[in-house]
Design a protein around this motif. Structure first.
Motif, PDB file in Angstrom:
ATOM      1  N   ARG A 288       8.421  -1.541  -6.658  1.00 11.97           N
ATOM      2  CA  ARG A 288       8.979  -0.392  -5.939  1.00 11.97           C
ATOM      3  C   ARG A 288       8.605   0.924  -6.589  1.00 11.97           C
ATOM      4  NH1 ARG A 288      13.740  -3.029  -6.557  1.00 11.97           N
ATOM      5  NH2 ARG A 288      14.573  -1.238  -7.668  1.00 11.97           N
ATOM      6  N   HIS A 289       8.481   0.945  -7.911  1.00 13.23           N
ATOM      7  CA  HIS A 289       8.204   2.193  -8.631  1.00 13.23           C
ATOM      8  C   HIS A 289       6.727   2.394  -8.956  1.00 13.23           C
ATOM      9  CE1 HIS A 289      12.378   3.355  -8.891  1.00 13.23           C
ATOM     10  NE2 HIS A 289      12.650   2.083  -9.127  1.00 13.23           N
ATOM     11  N   HIS A 290       5.898   1.539  -8.438  1.00  9.99           N
ATOM     12  CA  HIS A 290       4.446   1.688  -8.585  1.00  9.99           C
ATOM     13  C   HIS A 290       3.995   2.895  -7.757  1.00  9.99           C
ATOM     14  CE1 HIS A 290       0.319   0.286  -9.153  1.00  9.99           C
ATOM     15  NE2 HIS A 290       0.112   0.500  -7.875  1.00  9.99           N
ATOM     16  N   PRO A 291       3.009   3.656  -8.222  1.00  4.81           N
ATOM     17  CA  PRO A 291       2.505   4.765  -7.384  1.00  4.81           C
ATOM     18  C   PRO A 291       2.087   4.239  -6.009  1.00  4.81           C
ATOM     19  CG  PRO A 291       1.583   4.893  -9.590  1.00  4.81           C
ATOM     20  CD  PRO A 291       2.324   3.577  -9.504  1.00  4.81           C
ATOM     21  N   GLY A 292       2.672   4.769  -4.974  1.00  2.00           N
ATOM     22  CA  GLY A 292       2.413   4.283  -3.617  1.00  2.00           C
ATOM     23  C   GLY A 292       3.430   3.261  -3.143  1.00  2.00           C
ATOM     24  N   GLY A 293       4.312   2.841  -4.059  1.00  2.00           N
ATOM     25  CA  GLY A 293       5.393   1.935  -3.674  1.00  2.00           C
ATOM     26  C   GLY A 293       4.999   0.473  -3.637  1.00  2.00           C
ATOM     27  N   LEU A 294       5.885  -0.304  -3.046  1.00  3.51           N
ATOM     28  CA  LEU A 294       5.753  -1.753  -3.001  1.00  3.51           C
ATOM     29  C   LEU A 294       4.479  -2.200  -2.285  1.00  3.51           C
ATOM     30  CD1 LEU A 294       7.298  -4.251  -3.949  1.00  3.51           C
ATOM     31  CD2 LEU A 294       8.497  -4.247  -1.767  1.00  3.51           C
ATOM     32  N   ALA A 295       4.159  -1.576  -1.172  1.00  7.41           N
ATOM     33  CA  ALA A 295       2.957  -1.975  -0.415  1.00  7.41           C
ATOM     34  C   ALA A 295       1.699  -1.765  -1.250  1.00  7.41           C
ATOM     35  CB  ALA A 295       2.870  -1.196   0.890  1.00  7.41           C
ATOM     36  N   ALA A 296       1.629  -0.657  -1.970  1.00  6.73           N
ATOM     37  CA  ALA A 296       0.461  -0.389  -2.816  1.00  6.73           C
ATOM     38  C   ALA A 296       0.398  -1.384  -3.975  1.00  6.73           C
ATOM     39  CB  ALA A 296       0.495   1.040  -3.331  1.00  6.73           C
TER      40      ALA A 296
ATOM     41  N   VAL B 124       1.543  -4.532  -4.009  1.00  8.39           N
ATOM     42  CA  VAL B 124       1.101  -5.822  -3.478  1.00  8.39           C
ATOM     43  C   VAL B 124      -0.390  -5.776  -3.140  1.00  8.39           C
ATOM     44  CG1 VAL B 124       1.391  -7.474  -1.577  1.00  8.39           C
ATOM     45  CG2 VAL B 124       3.405  -6.472  -2.699  1.00  8.39           C
ATOM     46  N   ALA B 125      -0.854  -4.664  -2.589  1.00  2.00           N
ATOM     47  CA  ALA B 125      -2.286  -4.526  -2.298  1.00  2.00           C
ATOM     48  C   ALA B 125      -3.099  -4.620  -3.585  1.00  2.00           C
ATOM     49  CB  ALA B 125      -2.560  -3.208  -1.582  1.00  2.00           C
ATOM     50  N   GLU B 126      -2.594  -4.015  -4.651  1.00  2.00           N
ATOM     51  CA  GLU B 126      -3.278  -4.085  -5.953  1.00  2.00           C
ATOM     52  C   GLU B 126      -3.256  -5.502  -6.508  1.00  2.00           C
ATOM     53  OE1 GLU B 126      -5.665  -2.958  -8.920  1.00  2.00           O
ATOM     54  OE2 GLU B 126      -5.131  -1.712  -7.206  1.00  2.00           O
ATOM     55  N   MET B 127      -2.153  -6.215  -6.316  1.00  3.21           N
ATOM     56  CA  MET B 127      -2.087  -7.618  -6.733  1.00  3.21           C
ATOM     57  C   MET B 127      -3.188  -8.416  -6.037  1.00  3.21           C
ATOM     58  SD  MET B 127       2.048  -8.328  -6.544  1.00  3.21           S
ATOM     59  CE  MET B 127       1.880 -10.105  -6.643  1.00  3.21           C
TER      60      MET B 127
ATOM     61  N   ILE C 291     -10.890 -11.528  -9.653  1.00  2.00           N
ATOM     62  CA  ILE C 291     -11.056 -12.599 -10.643  1.00  2.00           C
ATOM     63  C   ILE C 291     -11.377 -13.941  -9.992  1.00  2.00           C
ATOM     64  CG2 ILE C 291      -9.668 -11.429 -12.380  1.00  2.00           C
ATOM     65  CD1 ILE C 291      -7.376 -13.360 -11.782  1.00  2.00           C
ATOM     66  N   GLY C 292     -11.680 -13.908  -8.700  1.00  2.00           N
ATOM     67  CA  GLY C 292     -12.135 -15.116  -8.018  1.00  2.00           C
ATOM     68  C   GLY C 292     -11.052 -16.023  -7.483  1.00  2.00           C
ATOM     69  N   MET C 293      -9.853 -15.492  -7.312  1.00  2.00           N
ATOM     70  CA  MET C 293      -8.767 -16.292  -6.732  1.00  2.00           C
ATOM     71  C   MET C 293      -8.930 -16.303  -5.208  1.00  2.00           C
ATOM     72  SD  MET C 293      -5.584 -15.048  -9.159  1.00  2.00           S
ATOM     73  CE  MET C 293      -4.360 -16.121  -8.362  1.00  2.00           C
ATOM     74  N   THR C 294      -9.850 -17.104  -4.729  1.00  2.00           N
ATOM     75  CA  THR C 294     -10.243 -17.074  -3.317  1.00  2.00           C
ATOM     76  C   THR C 294      -9.233 -17.723  -2.377  1.00  2.00           C
ATOM     77  OG1 THR C 294     -11.523 -19.103  -3.652  1.00  2.00           O
ATOM     78  CG2 THR C 294     -12.696 -16.996  -3.890  1.00  2.00           C
ATOM     79  N   ASP C 295      -8.333 -18.540  -2.901  1.00  2.00           N
ATOM     80  CA  ASP C 295      -7.350 -19.226  -2.052  1.00  2.00           C
ATOM     81  C   ASP C 295      -5.933 -18.698  -2.268  1.00  2.00           C
ATOM     82  OD1 ASP C 295      -9.212 -20.974  -0.805  1.00  2.00           O
ATOM     83  OD2 ASP C 295      -9.221 -22.213  -2.615  1.00  2.00           O
ATOM     84  N   SER C 296      -5.821 -17.454  -2.711  1.00  2.00           N
ATOM     85  CA  SER C 296      -4.507 -16.883  -3.012  1.00  2.00           C
ATOM     86  C   SER C 296      -4.298 -15.583  -2.254  1.00  2.00           C
ATOM     87  CB  SER C 296      -4.394 -16.583  -4.517  1.00  2.00           C
ATOM     88  OG  SER C 296      -4.530 -17.763  -5.268  1.00  2.00           O
ATOM     89  N   SER C 297      -3.064 -15.351  -1.862  1.00  2.00           N
ATOM     90  CA  SER C 297      -2.676 -14.052  -1.310  1.00  2.00           C
ATOM     91  C   SER C 297      -1.193 -13.853  -1.583  1.00  2.00           C
ATOM     92  CB  SER C 297      -2.974 -13.958   0.184  1.00  2.00           C
ATOM     93  OG  SER C 297      -2.190 -14.879   0.902  1.00  2.00           O
ATOM     94  N   PHE C 298      -0.831 -12.577  -1.723  1.00  2.00           N
ATOM     95  CA  PHE C 298       0.526 -12.234  -2.112  1.00  2.00           C
ATOM     96  C   PHE C 298       1.121 -11.249  -1.119  1.00  2.00           C
ATOM     97  CE2 PHE C 298      -2.043 -13.176  -5.855  1.00  2.00           C
ATOM     98  CZ  PHE C 298      -1.369 -14.281  -6.326  1.00  2.00           C
ATOM     99  N   VAL C 299       2.434 -11.382  -0.879  1.00  2.00           N
ATOM    100  CA  VAL C 299       3.134 -10.495   0.043  1.00  2.00           C
ATOM    101  C   VAL C 299       4.239  -9.697  -0.645  1.00  2.00           C
ATOM    102  CG1 VAL C 299       2.602 -11.906   2.074  1.00  2.00           C
ATOM    103  CG2 VAL C 299       4.741 -12.310   0.815  1.00  2.00           C
ATOM    104  N   GLU C 300       4.583 -10.082  -1.882  1.00  2.00           N
ATOM    105  CA  GLU C 300       5.601  -9.377  -2.665  1.00  2.00           C
ATOM    106  C   GLU C 300       5.463  -9.782  -4.121  1.00  2.00           C
ATOM    107  OE1 GLU C 300       8.656 -10.994  -3.997  1.00  2.00           O
ATOM    108  OE2 GLU C 300       7.522 -12.798  -3.582  1.00  2.00           O
TER     109      GLU C 300
END
Length: 184
Positions: free
Chosen positions: A22-30, A32-35, A42-51
C-alpha cells in the motif's frame, strides 16, 4: 519499512506485507506490477501475482519457479538476514509484541540462507528455503504438505536422503527424490 519487511519475511505477518504494498510509490497496483515484472525478469514463466501477502488463490506459481525465486532472493543479504531471524520484538506504541520465525528449522540448528513459509487452503502448507547440505547450498521447495508440521519433517527427510547420497544419483536410478525438491 524495514520492520514491516522483517516481519513479513520472518513471521509471515501478512498485514506487514500488505502495508508495504500500500505504501509503495504508486500504491498496491504498482507494487503488484513490480512483483510480476521481477518474476518475469528472473524467468518465473509460470507465475503471476495479484497481491503481496500470498493469501489470494489468484497468486500462482510452481515449484520450479519458486526455486528460481529462492535463488534470486538469496543474493540479497538483507532478505537472508530478515528471513532467518529467530524472533523480533516490535514496539507498537501501546505494547511490546514479540514475533517468532514461522520456520521451526531456523531454531533447530539448520544452516538456512533464506526461507519463507506459507499457507492458504488452495496451496496447503508450504516451505521454500536455501540451506546447506554437506556444505553445498540446496534449494528446497515443499508444497501442499499434509499437516502443520509435515513440511518440516519432509525437509528433514530430504536432507537425510541427500546426505546419504541421494542427490548424487544418476538419472534412471531406482532412488528418486520427491519432485518438490530442487538442488542448486
Amino acid at each position: 519499512r524495514a520492520e514491516m519487511l522483517h516481519l513479513a519475511l520472518m513471521s509471515s505477518e501478512n498485514r506487514a506485507a500488505n502495508a508495504l504494498g500500500r505504501h509503495h510509490p504508486g500504491g498496491l497496483a504498482a507494487f503488484v506490477a513490480e512483483m510480476n515484472r521481477k518474476a518475469e525478469s528472473i524467468g518465473m514463466t509460470d507465475s503471476s501475482f495479484v497481491e503481496p501477502t500470498g493469501l489470494s488463490a489468484g497468486n500462482v506459481s510452481n515449484a520450479h519457479d519458486l526455486a528460481k525465486l529462492v535463488r534470486e532472493a538469496a543474493r540479497y543479504p538483507l532478505l537472508r538476514d530478515y528471513s532467518t531471524t529467530s524472533d523480533l520484538t516490535v514496539d507498537t506504541g501501546y505494547a511490546q509484541v514479540r514475533y517468532g520465525n514461522t520456520n521451526r528449522l531456523v531454531k533447530a540448528g539448520w544452516e538456512i540462507g533464506i526461507q519463507k513459509t506459507g499457507y492458504i487452503s488452495e496451496a496447503g502448507r508450504c516451505l521454500v528455503m536455501q540451506t546447506l547440505v554437506d556444505g553445498r547450498p540446496v534449494v528446497m521447495v515443499l508444497l501442499d504438505s499434509d499437516g502443520a508440521n509435515t513440511r518440516f519433517g519432509d525437509a528433514r527427510r530430504l536432507r537425510d536422503w541427500l546426505e546419504a547420497g541421494g542427490g548424487g544419483r544418476h538419472a534412471g536410478s531406482s532412488d528418486t527424490a520427491p519432485s518438490a525438491a530442487s538442488a542448486s
